[in-house]
Write an enzyme that holds these catalytic residues in place. Structure first.
Site, PDB file in Angstrom:
ATOM      1  N   ASP A   1     -27.132 -19.746  22.686  1.00 43.76           N
ATOM      2  CA  ASP A   1     -28.001 -19.660  23.856  1.00 43.76           C
ATOM      3  C   ASP A   1     -27.530 -20.597  24.970  1.00 43.76           C
ATOM      4  O   ASP A   1     -26.622 -21.416  24.781  1.00 43.76           O
ATOM      5  CB  ASP A   1     -29.439 -20.028  23.470  1.00 43.76           C
ATOM      6  CG  ASP A   1     -30.015 -19.095  22.437  1.00 43.76           C
ATOM      7  OD1 ASP A   1     -29.650 -17.904  22.450  1.00 43.76           O
ATOM      8  OD2 ASP A   1     -30.836 -19.557  21.617  1.00 43.76           O
TER       9      ASP A   1
ATOM     10  N   TYR B   1     -24.278 -24.504  11.543  1.00 41.93           N
ATOM     11  CA  TYR B   1     -24.666 -25.212  12.757  1.00 41.93           C
ATOM     12  C   TYR B   1     -24.956 -26.670  12.412  1.00 41.93           C
ATOM     13  O   TYR B   1     -25.370 -26.989  11.291  1.00 41.93           O
ATOM     14  CB  TYR B   1     -25.934 -24.607  13.373  1.00 41.93           C
ATOM     15  CG  TYR B   1     -25.742 -23.289  14.066  1.00 41.93           C
ATOM     16  CD1 TYR B   1     -25.570 -23.233  15.451  1.00 41.93           C
ATOM     17  CD2 TYR B   1     -25.750 -22.090  13.365  1.00 41.93           C
ATOM     18  CE1 TYR B   1     -25.402 -22.020  16.108  1.00 41.93           C
ATOM     19  CE2 TYR B   1     -25.573 -20.867  14.001  1.00 41.93           C
ATOM     20  CZ  TYR B   1     -25.403 -20.847  15.374  1.00 41.93           C
ATOM     21  OH  TYR B   1     -25.234 -19.635  16.015  1.00 41.93           O
TER      22      TYR B   1
END
Length: 254
Positions: free
Chosen positions: A51, A109
């Site tokens: 994002d 992540y």
């Protein structure tokens, strides 16, 4: 010839990885560089979508070029046309059936959190600077244990963007600390939109005592997003690594 690239970038100046109308994306910038080198339009496939504001240490993208380059020459050529906040770190020759997204087995992540009222300025845009109540690390680790496994993550997805099947499996979720720095590592085959940042926000809510583990258990059983906690800032999130089958030539070199 098919190639894969390991790409690092800072996300603060971009709308995210994926090409979007009337917004500047990282994918668009890299495709533009490759098109300039190739002399023909080039499309790339990323292993994951990040994002706006999210950073990457190890995004993987695959693409085809009509021209043949050595990996080192191609890496140098691409970086020549890229801004300094986007860098191709490595280039690999890969089989024709390799696809950065579909071939991936797991994505990792990391989320970086700096706790305290003073944060080193060089960490700006790289971490979530938390100035609030001190974390109870034992509770934070208990929350991680609860979130691991397969659950209904409807409460951990951006409102209006949740798919019909919100179930996902978290293979690894752990926290380690180095002084004021906490590092959350999370691994799964796939994630929902904003999922890692919402997980981090919920861990924060547990760790500061705002909510308890029974509340977290209810979230994991399919509560709505509005029952969940905040979405942690994009600046602390890094797309860290992608895992591929052992037989893939890229994996052996990564």
């Amino acid at each position: 010839m098919k190639y894969a690239a390991k790409i690092s970038y800072l996300g603060k100046n971009y709308s995210g990885w994926q090409v979007q109308p009337e917004a500047l994306s990282i994918q668009e910038i890299i495709e533009g560089a490759l098109t300039t080198i190739s002399g023909a339009p080039v499309k790339i496939t990323g292993a994951g979508r990040t994002d706006k504001g999210v950073n990457s240490w190890g995004q993987i993208a695959s693409f085809n070029l009509d021209k043949i380059f050595t990996p080192e020459k191609l890496r140098l050529a691409i970086n020549f046309y890229l801004p300094e906040d986007i860098r191709v770190m490595k280039i690999f020759n890969v089989p024709d059936d390799f696809d950065a997204r579909r071939s991936a087995l797991m994505r990792e992540y990391k989320y970086f959190i700096w706790h305290g009222w003073v944060c080193p300025p060089m960490l700006n845009n790289f971490v979530w600077w938390r100035k609030g109540k001190e974390w109870n690390m034992d509770l934070a680790k208990e929350a991680c244990k609860m979130i691991e496994g397969r659950h209904n993550f409807k409460a951990f997805c951006k409102t209006g963007e949740c798919p019909d099947n919100p179930y996902r499996t978290i293979d690894t979720l752990k926290i380690r600390n180095k002084g004021n720095l906490s590092i959350i590592t999370i691994k799964a085959q796939s994630f929902l939109m904003n999922m890692v940042r919402i997980i981090t926000g919920n861990i924060n809510s547990i760790a500061i005592g705002k909510n308890n583990l029974e509340w977290l258990e209810a979230l994991l059983n399919g509560s709505e997003r509005n029952q969940s906690a905040m979405t942690a800032p994009a600046s602390g999130l890094w797309f860290w690594k992608v895992y591929y089958p052992r037989e893939c030539s890229y994996t052996r070199k990564n």
